[in-house]
Design a protein around this motif. Structure first.
Motif, PDB file in Angstrom:
ATOM      1  N   GLU A  55       1.591   1.047 -14.431  1.00 53.58           N
ATOM      2  CA  GLU A  55       2.607   0.785 -14.715  1.00 53.58           C
ATOM      3  C   GLU A  55       3.582   2.193 -14.431  1.00 53.58           C
ATOM      4  O   GLU A  55       3.198   3.228 -14.738  1.00 53.58           O
ATOM      5  CB  GLU A  55       2.753   0.509 -16.340  1.00 53.58           C
ATOM      6  CG  GLU A  55       4.083   0.189 -16.590  1.00 53.58           C
ATOM      7  CD  GLU A  55       4.154  -0.079 -18.134  1.00 53.58           C
ATOM      8  OE1 GLU A  55       5.148  -0.463 -18.899  1.00 53.58           O
ATOM      9  OE2 GLU A  55       2.967   0.038 -18.989  1.00 53.58           O
ATOM     10  N   TYR A  56       4.715   1.980 -13.782  1.00 55.16           N
ATOM     11  CA  TYR A  56       5.599   2.949 -13.430  1.00 55.16           C
ATOM     12  C   TYR A  56       7.020   2.657 -13.554  1.00 55.16           C
ATOM     13  O   TYR A  56       7.334   1.237 -13.582  1.00 55.16           O
ATOM     14  CB  TYR A  56       5.201   3.696 -12.082  1.00 55.16           C
ATOM     15  CG  TYR A  56       5.125   2.307 -10.905  1.00 55.16           C
ATOM     16  CD1 TYR A  56       6.440   2.552 -10.105  1.00 55.16           C
ATOM     17  CD2 TYR A  56       4.326   1.803 -10.346  1.00 55.16           C
ATOM     18  CE1 TYR A  56       6.767   1.726  -9.154  1.00 55.16           C
ATOM     19  CE2 TYR A  56       4.466   0.835  -9.508  1.00 55.16           C
ATOM     20  CZ  TYR A  56       5.610   0.812  -8.827  1.00 55.16           C
ATOM     21  OH  TYR A  56       5.504   0.033  -7.743  1.00 55.16           O
ATOM     22  N   GLN A  57       7.824   3.548 -13.286  1.00 58.03           N
ATOM     23  CA  GLN A  57       9.427   3.216 -13.049  1.00 58.03           C
ATOM     24  C   GLN A  57       9.594   4.252 -12.036  1.00 58.03           C
ATOM     25  O   GLN A  57       9.274   5.288 -11.748  1.00 58.03           O
ATOM     26  CB  GLN A  57      10.200   3.832 -14.333  1.00 58.03           C
ATOM     27  CG  GLN A  57       9.971   2.956 -15.698  1.00 58.03           C
ATOM     28  CD  GLN A  57      11.252   3.126 -16.347  1.00 58.03           C
ATOM     29  OE1 GLN A  57      12.187   2.470 -16.508  1.00 58.03           O
ATOM     30  NE2 GLN A  57      10.910   3.917 -17.595  1.00 58.03           N
ATOM     31  N   ARG A 116      10.177   9.300  -9.973  1.00 56.16           N
ATOM     32  CA  ARG A 116       9.466   8.198 -10.627  1.00 56.16           C
ATOM     33  C   ARG A 116       8.851   8.540 -11.943  1.00 56.16           C
ATOM     34  O   ARG A 116       8.690   9.876 -12.093  1.00 56.16           O
ATOM     35  CB  ARG A 116       8.315   7.724  -9.498  1.00 56.16           C
ATOM     36  CG  ARG A 116       6.936   8.718  -9.498  1.00 56.16           C
ATOM     37  CD  ARG A 116       7.315   9.769  -8.679  1.00 56.16           C
ATOM     38  NE  ARG A 116       6.216  10.547  -8.312  1.00 56.16           N
ATOM     39  CZ  ARG A 116       5.624  11.620  -9.112  1.00 56.16           C
ATOM     40  NH1 ARG A 116       6.248  11.948 -10.374  1.00 56.16           N
ATOM     41  NH2 ARG A 116       4.545  12.366  -8.667  1.00 56.16           N
ATOM     42  N   GLU A 117       8.650   7.719 -12.517  1.00 53.82           N
ATOM     43  CA  GLU A 117       7.742   8.119 -13.861  1.00 53.82           C
ATOM     44  C   GLU A 117       6.539   7.202 -14.074  1.00 53.82           C
ATOM     45  O   GLU A 117       6.556   6.101 -14.191  1.00 53.82           O
ATOM     46  CB  GLU A 117       8.455   7.844 -15.131  1.00 53.82           C
ATOM     47  CG  GLU A 117       7.911   7.927 -16.484  1.00 53.82           C
ATOM     48  CD  GLU A 117       8.776   7.337 -17.538  1.00 53.82           C
ATOM     49  OE1 GLU A 117       8.215   7.344 -18.522  1.00 53.82           O
ATOM     50  OE2 GLU A 117      10.267   7.296 -17.420  1.00 53.82           O
ATOM     51  N   ILE A 118       5.181   7.876 -14.026  1.00 60.57           N
ATOM     52  CA  ILE A 118       4.211   7.002 -14.066  1.00 60.57           C
ATOM     53  C   ILE A 118       3.765   6.903 -15.830  1.00 60.57           C
ATOM     54  O   ILE A 118       3.796   7.719 -16.445  1.00 60.57           O
ATOM     55  CB  ILE A 118       2.820   7.697 -13.486  1.00 60.57           C
ATOM     56  CG1 ILE A 118       2.977   8.109 -12.178  1.00 60.57           C
ATOM     57  CG2 ILE A 118       1.655   6.877 -13.887  1.00 60.57           C
ATOM     58  CD1 ILE A 118       3.120   6.972 -11.168  1.00 60.57           C
ATOM     59  N   TRP A 137      11.098  -1.282 -12.674  1.00 59.34           N
ATOM     60  CA  TRP A 137       9.996  -0.994 -13.569  1.00 59.34           C
ATOM     61  C   TRP A 137       8.897  -2.041 -13.178  1.00 59.34           C
ATOM     62  O   TRP A 137       9.113  -3.340 -12.463  1.00 59.34           O
ATOM     63  CB  TRP A 137      10.455  -1.536 -14.847  1.00 59.34           C
ATOM     64  CG  TRP A 137       8.910  -1.745 -15.796  1.00 59.34           C
ATOM     65  CD1 TRP A 137       8.121  -0.656 -16.459  1.00 59.34           C
ATOM     66  CD2 TRP A 137       8.301  -2.953 -16.210  1.00 59.34           C
ATOM     67  NE1 TRP A 137       7.181  -1.219 -17.121  1.00 59.34           N
ATOM     68  CE2 TRP A 137       7.396  -2.444 -16.982  1.00 59.34           C
ATOM     69  CE3 TRP A 137       8.607  -4.278 -15.827  1.00 59.34           C
ATOM     70  CZ2 TRP A 137       6.494  -3.557 -17.590  1.00 59.34           C
ATOM     71  CZ3 TRP A 137       7.639  -5.101 -16.357  1.00 59.34           C
ATOM     72  CH2 TRP A 137       6.895  -4.991 -17.016  1.00 59.34           C
ATOM     73  N   ASP A 167      -1.769   5.009 -15.720  1.00 60.48           N
ATOM     74  CA  ASP A 167      -2.427   4.866 -14.397  1.00 60.48           C
ATOM     75  C   ASP A 167      -3.985   5.237 -14.767  1.00 60.48           C
ATOM     76  O   ASP A 167      -4.507   6.422 -14.223  1.00 60.48           O
ATOM     77  CB  ASP A 167      -1.884   5.951 -13.362  1.00 60.48           C
ATOM     78  CG  ASP A 167      -2.455   5.959 -12.132  1.00 60.48           C
ATOM     79  OD1 ASP A 167      -3.309   5.308 -11.765  1.00 60.48           O
ATOM     80  OD2 ASP A 167      -2.358   6.963 -11.294  1.00 60.48           O
TER      81      ASP A 167
END
Length: 159
Positions: free
Chosen positions: A74-76, A99-101, A62, A104
């Protein structure tokens, strides 16, 4: 943010062939919660590594970048790795990436097609220094072996 993102994009490379073989990691087997030792003021992050006995590692990262108390990105990032022992170092090679934004607002799109392709070609080398359920992971990318980064880690007692 550019440093971290350029670091991710610099991960490009091809998987090398060699005499590395899968090897159990009995000392670090299990789940580790890690944070960078020298975190930048505009970046917050953590990573979990779950070392499995079958030679795989699942990670979740994260990251949040801020500027003037506003989230810029911010992302994972979720990566499945294979691990091998190469000489006296451990090596992680990614086999699956998602991935998960989360935020943005500037439409940086850090994981476009080219970036995802490059991310699946990198290798991370590391040497863990363990003391009970605490560890320092001394890590470096195969394309920048002189630039080490350090993760302060603790074993997850729930794992």
């Amino acid at each position: 943010m550019r440093h971290r993102m350029s670091g991710l994009l610099m991960l490009a490379g091809i998987l090398g062939s060699g005499s590395a073989v899968a090897s159990p990691l009995p000392v670090i087997a299990g789940k580790w919660q890690c944070t960078p030792q020298q975190e930048r003021p505009d970046e917050q992050s953590w990573v979990t590594y779950d070392f499995k006995p079958d030679g795989t590692v699942k990670s979740q990262e994260w990251v949040r970048y801020e500027h003037e108390q506003q989230t810029q990105l911010e992302y994972q990032l979720f990566v499945d790795y294979r691990y091998v022992v190469k000489e006296s170092d451990y090596m992680l090679t990614p086999v699956k990436l998602s991935r998960e934004i989360i935020q943005d607002p500037n439409h940086a799109d850090p994981f476009d097609y080219a970036a995802r392709r490059d991310l699946t070609g990198y290798r991370i080398f590391f040497k863990p220094t363990l003391e009970d359920d605490q560890a320092i992971f001394d890590m470096w990318y195969h394309i920048t072996p002189e630039k080490h980064f350090f993760m302060q880690c603790r074993r997850d007692s729930v794992a």
